[in-house]
Structures are given as C-alpha cells and as structure tokens.
Scaffold this motif. Sequence first.
Motif, PDB file in Angstrom:
ATOM      1  N   ALA A   1      -1.663  -8.866  -2.076  1.00  0.00           N
ATOM      2  CA  ALA A   1      -1.665 -10.304  -2.364  1.00  0.00           C
ATOM      3  C   ALA A   1      -2.207 -11.104  -1.182  1.00  0.00           C
ATOM      4  O   ALA A   1      -2.986 -12.053  -1.358  1.00  0.00           O
ATOM      5  CB  ALA A   1      -0.247 -10.766  -2.707  1.00  0.00           C
ATOM      6  N   ALA A   2      -1.800 -10.733   0.037  1.00  0.00           N
ATOM      7  CA  ALA A   2      -2.267 -11.458   1.218  1.00  0.00           C
ATOM      8  C   ALA A   2      -3.760 -11.228   1.450  1.00  0.00           C
ATOM      9  O   ALA A   2      -4.491 -12.146   1.847  1.00  0.00           O
ATOM     10  CB  ALA A   2      -1.470 -11.042   2.447  1.00  0.00           C
ATOM     11  N   THR A   3      -4.224 -10.007   1.202  1.00  0.00           N
ATOM     12  CA  THR A   3      -5.651  -9.717   1.323  1.00  0.00           C
ATOM     13  C   THR A   3      -6.464 -10.535   0.346  1.00  0.00           C
ATOM     14  O   THR A   3      -7.494 -11.128   0.699  1.00  0.00           O
ATOM     15  CB  THR A   3      -5.915  -8.219   1.096  1.00  0.00           C
ATOM     16  OG1 THR A   3      -5.190  -7.441   2.055  1.00  0.00           O
ATOM     17  CG2 THR A   3      -7.399  -7.898   1.204  1.00  0.00           C
ATOM     18  N   GLN A   4      -5.996 -10.597  -0.898  1.00  0.00           N
ATOM     19  CA  GLN A   4      -6.705 -11.363  -1.910  1.00  0.00           C
ATOM     20  C   GLN A   4      -6.723 -12.847  -1.564  1.00  0.00           C
ATOM     21  O   GLN A   4      -7.723 -13.531  -1.751  1.00  0.00           O
ATOM     22  CB  GLN A   4      -6.069 -11.156  -3.286  1.00  0.00           C
ATOM     23  CG  GLN A   4      -6.827 -11.824  -4.431  1.00  0.00           C
ATOM     24  CD  GLN A   4      -8.279 -11.359  -4.520  1.00  0.00           C
ATOM     25  OE1 GLN A   4      -8.528 -10.160  -4.611  1.00  0.00           O
ATOM     26  NE2 GLN A   4      -9.214 -12.301  -4.470  1.00  0.00           N
ATOM     27  N   ARG A   5      -5.614 -13.328  -1.001  1.00  0.00           N
ATOM     28  CA  ARG A   5      -5.566 -14.742  -0.618  1.00  0.00           C
ATOM     29  C   ARG A   5      -6.560 -15.026   0.504  1.00  0.00           C
ATOM     30  O   ARG A   5      -7.191 -16.083   0.529  1.00  0.00           O
ATOM     31  CB  ARG A   5      -4.149 -15.121  -0.192  1.00  0.00           C
ATOM     32  CG  ARG A   5      -4.016 -16.573   0.252  1.00  0.00           C
ATOM     33  CD  ARG A   5      -4.512 -17.552  -0.797  1.00  0.00           C
ATOM     34  NE  ARG A   5      -4.496 -18.934  -0.326  1.00  0.00           N
ATOM     35  CZ  ARG A   5      -5.273 -19.899  -0.800  1.00  0.00           C
ATOM     36  NH1 ARG A   5      -6.149 -19.627  -1.760  1.00  0.00           N
ATOM     37  NH2 ARG A   5      -5.192 -21.124  -0.315  1.00  0.00           N
TER      38      ARG A   5
ATOM     39  N   SER B   1     -15.847  -5.947   5.845  1.00  0.00           N
ATOM     40  CA  SER B   1     -15.013  -5.842   4.649  1.00  0.00           C
ATOM     41  C   SER B   1     -13.562  -5.490   4.981  1.00  0.00           C
ATOM     42  O   SER B   1     -12.667  -5.689   4.157  1.00  0.00           O
ATOM     43  CB  SER B   1     -15.580  -4.787   3.697  1.00  0.00           C
ATOM     44  OG  SER B   1     -15.637  -3.506   4.323  1.00  0.00           O
ATOM     45  N   TYR B   2     -13.307  -4.986   6.191  1.00  0.00           N
ATOM     46  CA  TYR B   2     -11.942  -4.626   6.588  1.00  0.00           C
ATOM     47  C   TYR B   2     -11.155  -5.819   7.105  1.00  0.00           C
ATOM     48  O   TYR B   2      -9.930  -5.740   7.250  1.00  0.00           O
ATOM     49  CB  TYR B   2     -11.955  -3.559   7.684  1.00  0.00           C
ATOM     50  CG  TYR B   2     -12.430  -2.192   7.280  1.00  0.00           C
ATOM     51  CD1 TYR B   2     -12.884  -1.932   5.993  1.00  0.00           C
ATOM     52  CD2 TYR B   2     -12.439  -1.144   8.204  1.00  0.00           C
ATOM     53  CE1 TYR B   2     -13.340  -0.675   5.642  1.00  0.00           C
ATOM     54  CE2 TYR B   2     -12.882   0.115   7.857  1.00  0.00           C
ATOM     55  CZ  TYR B   2     -13.339   0.343   6.579  1.00  0.00           C
ATOM     56  OH  TYR B   2     -13.790   1.593   6.244  1.00  0.00           O
ATOM     57  N   ILE B   3     -11.836  -6.924   7.448  1.00  0.00           N
ATOM     58  CA  ILE B   3     -11.144  -8.008   8.150  1.00  0.00           C
ATOM     59  C   ILE B   3     -10.106  -8.677   7.260  1.00  0.00           C
ATOM     60  O   ILE B   3      -8.968  -8.933   7.694  1.00  0.00           O
ATOM     61  CB  ILE B   3     -12.149  -9.022   8.718  1.00  0.00           C
ATOM     62  CG1 ILE B   3     -12.894  -8.367   9.880  1.00  0.00           C
ATOM     63  CG2 ILE B   3     -11.429 -10.282   9.195  1.00  0.00           C
ATOM     64  CD1 ILE B   3     -13.802  -9.293  10.654  1.00  0.00           C
ATOM     65  N   ASN B   4     -10.436  -8.978   6.013  1.00  0.00           N
ATOM     66  CA  ASN B   4      -9.433  -9.569   5.120  1.00  0.00           C
ATOM     67  C   ASN B   4      -8.297  -8.591   4.842  1.00  0.00           C
ATOM     68  O   ASN B   4      -7.137  -9.005   4.667  1.00  0.00           O
ATOM     69  CB  ASN B   4     -10.083 -10.017   3.817  1.00  0.00           C
ATOM     70  CG  ASN B   4     -10.936 -11.262   3.993  1.00  0.00           C
ATOM     71  OD1 ASN B   4     -10.782 -11.998   4.958  1.00  0.00           O
ATOM     72  ND2 ASN B   4     -11.843 -11.503   3.065  1.00  0.00           N
ATOM     73  N   ILE B   5      -8.610  -7.293   4.811  1.00  0.00           N
ATOM     74  CA  ILE B   5      -7.548  -6.284   4.643  1.00  0.00           C
ATOM     75  C   ILE B   5      -6.628  -6.302   5.855  1.00  0.00           C
ATOM     76  O   ILE B   5      -5.397  -6.227   5.725  1.00  0.00           O
ATOM     77  CB  ILE B   5      -8.151  -4.884   4.447  1.00  0.00           C
ATOM     78  CG1 ILE B   5      -9.058  -4.856   3.220  1.00  0.00           C
ATOM     79  CG2 ILE B   5      -7.043  -3.841   4.300  1.00  0.00           C
ATOM     80  CD1 ILE B   5      -9.843  -3.564   3.049  1.00  0.00           C
ATOM     81  N   HIS B   6      -7.222  -6.418   7.035  1.00  0.00           N
ATOM     82  CA  HIS B   6      -6.413  -6.513   8.263  1.00  0.00           C
ATOM     83  C   HIS B   6      -5.502  -7.735   8.217  1.00  0.00           C
ATOM     84  O   HIS B   6      -4.362  -7.686   8.682  1.00  0.00           O
ATOM     85  CB  HIS B   6      -7.334  -6.593   9.476  1.00  0.00           C
ATOM     86  CG  HIS B   6      -6.620  -6.824  10.763  1.00  0.00           C
ATOM     87  ND1 HIS B   6      -5.980  -5.821  11.461  1.00  0.00           N
ATOM     88  CD2 HIS B   6      -6.431  -7.958  11.492  1.00  0.00           C
ATOM     89  CE1 HIS B   6      -5.437  -6.324  12.560  1.00  0.00           C
ATOM     90  NE2 HIS B   6      -5.689  -7.621  12.604  1.00  0.00           N
ATOM     91  N   THR B   7      -6.004  -8.832   7.651  1.00  0.00           N
ATOM     92  CA  THR B   7      -5.171 -10.025   7.510  1.00  0.00           C
ATOM     93  C   THR B   7      -3.936  -9.716   6.681  1.00  0.00           C
ATOM     94  O   THR B   7      -2.815 -10.098   7.039  1.00  0.00           O
ATOM     95  CB  THR B   7      -5.971 -11.161   6.844  1.00  0.00           C
ATOM     96  OG1 THR B   7      -7.117 -11.460   7.655  1.00  0.00           O
ATOM     97  CG2 THR B   7      -5.124 -12.412   6.689  1.00  0.00           C
ATOM     98  N   GLY B   8      -4.111  -9.017   5.554  1.00  0.00           N
ATOM     99  CA  GLY B   8      -2.979  -8.663   4.705  1.00  0.00           C
ATOM    100  C   GLY B   8      -2.074  -7.622   5.330  1.00  0.00           C
ATOM    101  O   GLY B   8      -0.853  -7.641   5.133  1.00  0.00           O
TER     102      GLY B   8
END
Length: 301
Positions: A290-294, A195-202
């Motif tokens: 926004a980047a995390t959501q994308r 669950s942290y990976i998309n957050i890391h992307t943002g």
Amino acid sequence: MTRGHGDSPRCAPKPGSGPHHPISPPRLLGLGTEQRVPTTLGCPHCCGATPYPRVPQGKVPASSILASAPSDRNLDAWRDLGCRTTHCNLEVLQESTLVFLATKPHVLPGVLQEIRPAVGPHHLVVSLAAGVTLQKLQRLLPAGTKVLRLMPNLPCVVQAGAMVFARGSGASDEDAALLQNLLTSCGLCEEVPESYINIHTGLSGSGVAYVYLFAEALAEGAVKMGMPGGLASRIAAQTLLGAAKMLLETGEHPAKLRGDVCTPGGTTIHGLHQLEKGALRAAVMNAVEAATQRACDVGED
C-alpha cells in the motif's frame, strides 16, 4: 566556502519568511564549490525524509553547508549546527555545486521553475521528493543536468539509516560515488534501479513506522503481564536492535534465525502461532504494498 559565480543574487522576501508566520518546510540545501559539499532546499517531515537536520560526521564542515527555507523557524536547527542559512534559493545555486531538493512533491515543480535559470553543468542536483521520477526532474531542469534521486529514512538522524538512490542520464559514476561516499556516514546507502525507489519507500521509509508500531505492541504486551512501561519499552527496542544486528552480521535468512529461537512445545512457537492467527505476515506485506503504491500515486498527482 567560496562564492561560485560573482555576487550572490538578490531575492525578494518570500511571504511567510518572518518568524511569526506558519512554518513552511525548508527547500534547498547546498554544499560549496570547493568541496562539492551539499546545500539543502527543504527538509520536509514526510515519509522517508527526516525533519531533523543532520551533518554527515567527518565528511563536511558545517560551515560549508547552506540551507534555504521560507521561514526562519525552519532554519534555527541548521544554525545551531553551525550551518549557514538563507531565504534565497538562488543563492544556494550560486554558492554550491551539490544541491539537495528536500521539498514536498507538490512543491517541487515550483522550486525547480525558480532555480532552473541558475542550474549549470557544474551542479549535481539530488531530489528527496517522494514519487517524483528522474524523467520528470530532467524535464523540469536544463537539458543535461546531473540529477540523482535519493530516498532516505528517519534513522539517518542516528547514523543508522537505509538509503537508496538512482541516477539520471547526465550523472556519472563519479557523481554516484560522491553521493554514496557522503551519505555512508548516515547508514546504508546503495545505488539501485529507479524502479526500486518507491518500493524502498514502502519497505524502509514507511517501514520504520511499522517497526515502531511492533515495538509499541511488544512493550504493551509486557505491561499487560505486569512489567513497568519504561523497562518494557527499553527491552523491546533492544530486542529489535539485536535481532536486526544478527540479520546483518550473520547473513542468515530471517526464517532460519526464527527457527533457531523455536523449540518443540516451547514459548516462542506458542507466541508465533498467535501472530500467524492474527495474519501478521500478510498485514505487513499489505502495508509495504500500500505504501509503495501510494508513493507511485504521489508522483502522478
């Protein structure tokens, strides 16, 4: 690097594989069977994935790396590093045990369908595709495949990256340790819940661009006040580097270090007041959100 299971498979030429066709991203990169070093299928210029090939220093001989891509022009940089190349994704699976999937998210399902018959229990498959979950990867690969999901960022090319990874149900502690040991030469590498990976992307994959924008603004402010642009850019970059190094080496909260710079009625507090009036803090938090959501949306497309 030795061939793993008999003769290399023959692959039919792919459309666009010639040097005069539009560039397509490479798709697979693999490491050989003896050292469990990597092979790469793809290196897209997308958020968090570097377009520049990099061989982890001191970890893997370049000759043990096999990169696959549809176009020769995507492979030239790998050849310059001494890596071997191919247009056949199946050859990567044939010769390698550690395989990196570095494709755009919408391309990945087709690549997985292509390589699925060649994936065996000896393979360790690492996906760099933004937003594509471990659940989806495991569904598209044979049952029990050892799968990990990795998200790097652009400064990996200068061994100062920030990477996180999560493992699927088939991957062991040994598999996770192998990947982490391999990638620590490229910067910080930590295992996290998926669950942290998309957050890391943002935060970090896209966050690098936020930092570049801030560095640009710092330098332009100095240019406005009369400093030459080249000098201003160098000082801005060194300022960011020094501030980041202090955060890492002291372990202090950013607010504490920010307060240490401020003096009553001084220059810094006057400058910070302008940043607060411009809602810098809220804008950056919104950018990460926004980047995390994308990244989440990309995985659902």
